[in-house]
Write a protein that holds these residues in place. Sequence first.
Motif, PDB file in Angstrom:
ATOM      1  N   CYS A 127     -66.999  66.441  49.542  1.00  0.00           N
ATOM      2  CA  CYS A 127     -67.489  67.334  48.482  1.00  0.00           C
ATOM      3  C   CYS A 127     -67.502  66.577  47.155  1.00  0.00           C
ATOM      4  O   CYS A 127     -66.546  65.914  46.806  1.00  0.00           O
ATOM      5  N   PHE A 129     -67.305  67.839  44.337  1.00  0.00           N
ATOM      6  CA  PHE A 129     -66.579  68.523  43.263  1.00  0.00           C
ATOM      7  C   PHE A 129     -65.113  68.797  43.560  1.00  0.00           C
ATOM      8  O   PHE A 129     -64.388  69.220  42.669  1.00  0.00           O
ATOM      9  N   CYS A 130     -64.668  68.612  44.817  1.00  0.00           N
ATOM     10  CA  CYS A 130     -63.244  68.767  45.105  1.00  0.00           C
ATOM     11  C   CYS A 130     -62.542  67.607  44.410  1.00  0.00           C
ATOM     12  O   CYS A 130     -62.863  66.443  44.678  1.00  0.00           O
ATOM     13  N   HIS A 169     -61.332  73.433  47.019  1.00  0.00           N
ATOM     14  CA  HIS A 169     -62.661  73.850  47.471  1.00  0.00           C
ATOM     15  C   HIS A 169     -62.788  75.375  47.571  1.00  0.00           C
ATOM     16  O   HIS A 169     -62.155  76.006  48.413  1.00  0.00           O
ATOM     17  N   HIS A 213     -69.567  74.192  46.414  1.00  0.00           N
ATOM     18  CA  HIS A 213     -68.381  74.225  45.571  1.00  0.00           C
ATOM     19  C   HIS A 213     -68.733  74.959  44.273  1.00  0.00           C
ATOM     20  O   HIS A 213     -69.706  74.616  43.608  1.00  0.00           O
TER      21      HIS A 213
HETATM   22 ZN   LIG Z   1     -65.358  71.139  47.069  1.00  0.00          ZN
END
Ligand SMILES: [Zn+2]
Length: 340
Positions: A127, A129-130, A169, A213
Motif C-alpha cells: 500500500c 499509504f500505510c 490500513h 487507503h
Molecule cells: Zn494502506
Amino acid sequence: MLLAPLNLAIAVQNLSVHQDYKEGATRFLALAPVGNAAKEKWIYACSLQPITKMRMTDILVATTDETACPYDPDLLKQHQPGKVVKKFPGNGQYFFDMDDNNDDQKKRRHTGDNPERKRREFDPENCWFCLSSPTVEKHLVISVGTHCYLALPKGPLTPYHVLILPIAHHQAVTRVPEDIIEEIKKFKEALKKFYSSMGQVVVFFERNFKTSHLQIQCVPMPKVCESQLLEVFQDEAGINSIQLEVLPPYADIAQVALPGSPYFHAELPSGEQLFAKTKHTFPLQFGRDVLSSPPLLNCEDKADWRQCLLSREEENEYVIRFRQKFKPYDFTAEDDDDSD
Ligand SMILES: [Zn+2]
C-alpha cells in the motif's frame, strides 16, 4: 497543430449525453481534393487537445448536425483502449473483431462491474499509504500523530494541499474506529487555523471509490472562492449526472453512507457537506476538477494529479516549507520547542 493537406477526414472525438449514459461521438471534417478547380477548402488546421485533458463542459458541447452512431452501442461499449482490432469488411464492423467477442466478455467478467467478480484484496505491504509499508514515500510525510499522519499528495493542486491519512490500513472514514475519527477532526481543526492564518479557507474531500487507503484531501483556497464553492460543485455534478446531496454541518457521514458502499464526500468552509453515492462509474478526479476550475483555483491543467507531478527536490521543498509554517498549529509537535 495538425495540418491536413490531403483529402482527409479528421476525426475529433467528442462525448454526447444520451438518456442514461454518455457515449463517444466522432466529429468529421470533410475536405475537398488538393488544388481542386472549384477552390473548395482542402486544408484545415486545428488544435487538438487529448480528451483526457479536456473539461467535461467542453466535451459535452453538442454539435448541431449530430447523427446517431451507425454501430451497435453494445459492441462499442466493449472497446478497450489499446486493444488491437482487426478489420472485417464482411460483417460491417470496422472497430471490433467480432470473433473475439467471447474473449471480451470473459475479460469483462474479471474487470467490469460484474458483482460476482472477486473482491481485490489489498496487501498493506504494497500500500502506498500505510505508513509501515516499504512502498510509502516517506519524504512526503509532514506530520505524524497517534493514529493519522499528514502528507503532501503527488501532484498537489496548491503548495499547501495536503492529505490526512490513517497510519494503519483503513479504507474509508465510514469504517474507522472512533479514535481515528477524533484525530482526523483534530488535524482538520489545526489545518483550518493554519490556512486561516494565510487568509485561506479549506475544502476537505474524500473519494471512497477505487481507493484502498483512506485519504482526506485538504485543499486551501482564497476566501473569495468560498461563496462560489457550492454552486461550482453542483454544476460539475450536474454535468457528470452525479446526484450530489447537501448535508447540514452536523450530519454524520457514517450514518448517511450505507456500510461498505462507495461514495464521494466533501466538507465546505461553511460546514455544509456534500455527499454522492458513486455507482459503477464516477469521475476519479471529480473533486480536483471542481477545485481547479476557472471560478475557483483556475488551474485546470492540474485537475489530473499525474499531469502536475513535482520533482523530488520540489516535493522536499514543499514538505519542509509546510512543516515550518505549520509548526505552531501542529498538535503532534506539542512537546517540541515551538518558539519559532
Ligand atoms: Zn494502506
